[in-house]
Design a protein around this motif. Sequence first.
Motif, PDB file in Angstrom:
ATOM      1  N   LEU A 145      54.704   9.981 -30.957  1.00  0.00           N
ATOM      2  CA  LEU A 145      53.858   8.812 -30.701  1.00  0.00           C
ATOM      3  C   LEU A 145      53.289   8.845 -29.284  1.00  0.00           C
ATOM      4  O   LEU A 145      52.101   8.614 -29.076  1.00  0.00           O
ATOM      5  CB  LEU A 145      54.670   7.526 -30.871  1.00  0.00           C
ATOM      6  CG  LEU A 145      55.229   7.225 -32.255  1.00  0.00           C
ATOM      7  CD1 LEU A 145      56.120   5.984 -32.190  1.00  0.00           C
ATOM      8  CD2 LEU A 145      54.093   6.998 -33.244  1.00  0.00           C
ATOM      9  N   TRP A 146      54.171   9.061 -28.325  1.00  0.00           N
ATOM     10  CA  TRP A 146      53.745   9.077 -26.926  1.00  0.00           C
ATOM     11  C   TRP A 146      54.710   9.912 -26.099  1.00  0.00           C
ATOM     12  O   TRP A 146      55.828  10.216 -26.545  1.00  0.00           O
ATOM     13  CB  TRP A 146      53.627   7.668 -26.341  1.00  0.00           C
ATOM     14  CG  TRP A 146      54.774   6.720 -26.574  1.00  0.00           C
ATOM     15  CD1 TRP A 146      54.822   5.731 -27.514  1.00  0.00           C
ATOM     16  CD2 TRP A 146      56.030   6.663 -25.870  1.00  0.00           C
ATOM     17  NE1 TRP A 146      56.035   5.067 -27.448  1.00  0.00           N
ATOM     18  CE2 TRP A 146      56.789   5.607 -26.440  1.00  0.00           C
ATOM     19  CE3 TRP A 146      56.594   7.388 -24.832  1.00  0.00           C
ATOM     20  CZ2 TRP A 146      58.065   5.269 -25.988  1.00  0.00           C
ATOM     21  CZ3 TRP A 146      57.877   7.057 -24.373  1.00  0.00           C
ATOM     22  CH2 TRP A 146      58.586   6.008 -24.942  1.00  0.00           C
ATOM     23  N   ILE A 147      54.252  10.276 -24.908  1.00  0.00           N
ATOM     24  CA  ILE A 147      55.072  11.067 -23.988  1.00  0.00           C
ATOM     25  C   ILE A 147      55.040  10.367 -22.633  1.00  0.00           C
ATOM     26  O   ILE A 147      53.962  10.036 -22.121  1.00  0.00           O
ATOM     27  CB  ILE A 147      54.545  12.503 -23.852  1.00  0.00           C
ATOM     28  CG1 ILE A 147      54.435  13.165 -25.237  1.00  0.00           C
ATOM     29  CG2 ILE A 147      55.461  13.323 -22.950  1.00  0.00           C
ATOM     30  CD1 ILE A 147      53.816  14.547 -25.211  1.00  0.00           C
ATOM     31  N   ARG A 148      56.213  10.118 -22.069  1.00  0.00           N
ATOM     32  CA  ARG A 148      56.306   9.393 -20.796  1.00  0.00           C
ATOM     33  C   ARG A 148      56.920  10.265 -19.709  1.00  0.00           C
ATOM     34  O   ARG A 148      57.870  11.013 -19.967  1.00  0.00           O
ATOM     35  CB  ARG A 148      57.173   8.138 -20.976  1.00  0.00           C
ATOM     36  CG  ARG A 148      57.244   7.274 -19.718  1.00  0.00           C
ATOM     37  CD  ARG A 148      58.006   6.006 -19.996  1.00  0.00           C
ATOM     38  NE  ARG A 148      59.407   6.269 -20.293  1.00  0.00           N
ATOM     39  CZ  ARG A 148      60.239   5.386 -20.830  1.00  0.00           C
ATOM     40  NH1 ARG A 148      59.801   4.169 -21.150  1.00  0.00           N
ATOM     41  NH2 ARG A 148      61.489   5.694 -21.072  1.00  0.00           N
ATOM     42  N   SER A 154      59.834  15.088 -19.180  1.00  0.00           N
ATOM     43  CA  SER A 154      58.994  14.207 -19.997  1.00  0.00           C
ATOM     44  C   SER A 154      59.806  13.730 -21.199  1.00  0.00           C
ATOM     45  O   SER A 154      60.507  14.531 -21.830  1.00  0.00           O
ATOM     46  CB  SER A 154      57.760  14.954 -20.498  1.00  0.00           C
ATOM     47  OG  SER A 154      56.953  15.358 -19.431  1.00  0.00           O
ATOM     48  N   GLN A 155      59.679  12.442 -21.488  1.00  0.00           N
ATOM     49  CA  GLN A 155      60.366  11.894 -22.663  1.00  0.00           C
ATOM     50  C   GLN A 155      59.380  11.756 -23.817  1.00  0.00           C
ATOM     51  O   GLN A 155      58.311  11.177 -23.662  1.00  0.00           O
ATOM     52  CB  GLN A 155      60.953  10.521 -22.348  1.00  0.00           C
ATOM     53  CG  GLN A 155      61.711   9.934 -23.518  1.00  0.00           C
ATOM     54  CD  GLN A 155      62.116   8.491 -23.294  1.00  0.00           C
ATOM     55  OE1 GLN A 155      62.137   7.677 -24.208  1.00  0.00           O
ATOM     56  NE2 GLN A 155      62.442   8.157 -22.047  1.00  0.00           N
ATOM     57  N   HIS A 166      61.925  16.780 -22.610  1.00  0.00           N
ATOM     58  CA  HIS A 166      61.383  18.133 -22.409  1.00  0.00           C
ATOM     59  C   HIS A 166      61.453  18.510 -20.943  1.00  0.00           C
ATOM     60  O   HIS A 166      61.281  17.664 -20.071  1.00  0.00           O
ATOM     61  CB  HIS A 166      59.929  18.199 -22.894  1.00  0.00           C
ATOM     62  CG  HIS A 166      59.459  19.601 -23.127  1.00  0.00           C
ATOM     63  ND1 HIS A 166      59.139  20.466 -22.104  1.00  0.00           N
ATOM     64  CD2 HIS A 166      59.277  20.306 -24.270  1.00  0.00           C
ATOM     65  CE1 HIS A 166      58.775  21.634 -22.610  1.00  0.00           C
ATOM     66  NE2 HIS A 166      58.845  21.557 -23.930  1.00  0.00           N
ATOM     67  N   ASP A 167      61.705  19.803 -20.698  1.00  0.00           N
ATOM     68  CA  ASP A 167      61.869  20.272 -19.318  1.00  0.00           C
ATOM     69  C   ASP A 167      60.570  20.255 -18.512  1.00  0.00           C
ATOM     70  O   ASP A 167      60.608  20.274 -17.285  1.00  0.00           O
ATOM     71  CB  ASP A 167      62.426  21.706 -19.312  1.00  0.00           C
ATOM     72  CG  ASP A 167      63.930  21.719 -19.535  1.00  0.00           C
ATOM     73  OD1 ASP A 167      64.476  20.650 -19.850  1.00  0.00           O
ATOM     74  OD2 ASP A 167      64.542  22.779 -19.399  1.00  0.00           O
ATOM     75  N   TYR A 188      51.959   7.828 -18.880  1.00  0.00           N
ATOM     76  CA  TYR A 188      51.986   7.992 -20.340  1.00  0.00           C
ATOM     77  C   TYR A 188      50.833   8.855 -20.860  1.00  0.00           C
ATOM     78  O   TYR A 188      49.696   8.718 -20.408  1.00  0.00           O
ATOM     79  CB  TYR A 188      51.856   6.643 -21.042  1.00  0.00           C
ATOM     80  CG  TYR A 188      53.086   5.784 -21.032  1.00  0.00           C
ATOM     81  CD1 TYR A 188      54.041   5.883 -22.041  1.00  0.00           C
ATOM     82  CD2 TYR A 188      53.295   4.871 -20.007  1.00  0.00           C
ATOM     83  CE1 TYR A 188      55.169   5.074 -22.032  1.00  0.00           C
ATOM     84  CE2 TYR A 188      54.425   4.059 -19.984  1.00  0.00           C
ATOM     85  CZ  TYR A 188      55.363   4.166 -21.004  1.00  0.00           C
ATOM     86  OH  TYR A 188      56.481   3.370 -20.998  1.00  0.00           O
ATOM     87  N   LEU A 189      51.161   9.698 -21.850  1.00  0.00           N
ATOM     88  CA  LEU A 189      50.171  10.309 -22.738  1.00  0.00           C
ATOM     89  C   LEU A 189      50.407   9.701 -24.113  1.00  0.00           C
ATOM     90  O   LEU A 189      51.552   9.538 -24.534  1.00  0.00           O
ATOM     91  CB  LEU A 189      50.370  11.816 -22.835  1.00  0.00           C
ATOM     92  CG  LEU A 189      50.078  12.652 -21.593  1.00  0.00           C
ATOM     93  CD1 LEU A 189      50.613  14.070 -21.780  1.00  0.00           C
ATOM     94  CD2 LEU A 189      48.579  12.694 -21.326  1.00  0.00           C
ATOM     95  N   VAL A 190      49.323   9.362 -24.813  1.00  0.00           N
ATOM     96  CA  VAL A 190      49.472   8.779 -26.148  1.00  0.00           C
ATOM     97  C   VAL A 190      48.829   9.697 -27.174  1.00  0.00           C
ATOM     98  O   VAL A 190      47.830  10.367 -26.892  1.00  0.00           O
ATOM     99  CB  VAL A 190      48.841   7.367 -26.210  1.00  0.00           C
ATOM    100  CG1 VAL A 190      47.336   7.424 -26.025  1.00  0.00           C
ATOM    101  CG2 VAL A 190      49.202   6.664 -27.517  1.00  0.00           C
TER     102      VAL A 190
END
Length: 234
Positions: A145-148, A154-155, A166-167, A188-190
Motif C-alpha cells: 500500500l505504502w512505504i514509509r 523503509s517500512q 527493508h534495508d 511516504y511513497l504511496v
Amino acid sequence: MRILIVEDELLVRQRLLRLCTELAGTRARFDAVADLDSAGDRLQRSVYDGLLLDLNLAGEDGFDLLRSAVAGRYHCVVVSAHRERALQAFEHGVLDFVPKPFTRERLGLALDRLLDVGRYRSGGARYLGIWHAQGTALVELAEVLWIRADGDYSQLRMRNGRSELHDKSLASLTAVLPPDFVRCHRSYLVNLRHVRTLHAGSGSRYWLVLNDGAELPVGRAHVQALRGELALGA
C-alpha cells in the motif's frame, strides 16, 4: 562509494576491476571476489553501496543469489551472459543488467547509474527481497500500500495489514520501484493502485484515502502532482 564485484571467471573479474577503476576514477573504490561465501563475508565486514553480480557462480542458481543481493541496502547491477533473464532480473529489483560480452561503453553506463542512483529510475521491479532471520523472502510490490521512511530503512505496509522492514532507505528504493509508487510526503511513497481519492482537511492539510479506508498525509509540494496522477483536475 564502495562497490563489490562478484565474478567467478578470473579473466572477466580482472577486466571488470580494471575497467570499473578506470571509468569511475576517484568516485568509487572497488573490491572483487570469486564466490558467494567470500562475497557474504565482505558484505558482513564492510559497508558497500553497490554490487556488480554475475548470475551464475560455479553453477549456483542465479536467482537465489539475486534475491539475497537485492534485499541489501546496496544497489545491484547484474553482469551476465543470460540475456534471456534480464526482464526477470529487473522484476527482482536490479538497477541495471549488463549482458556479456560487455563493452566499455555499456559498463560505463551501468556504473553511472550506480554512482548517481538518484538521477535514474529503472522502474522495473515487481518484487522486493526482504531479509528475514530464516532467509530472504520476496514481497510482490502490487500488494504494497505504502512505504514509509524509517531511519536508514523503509517500512512497507501490505494489503493484508502485515509490515516488512527493508534495508534500503526510501530515496534508494525509489530508484527501482515502478511508476505506480509516487512521493506523497517527505516520509511516504504511496502505491497509486490502492488510492481511492485525495481530500483537503482542516488547516489546508491534504490526505490520501486508500481503498481500505486508511489515510496518508500529503505534503503541500506534492498536491498538484498527485491531482495530475489521479486525474482529479485543479
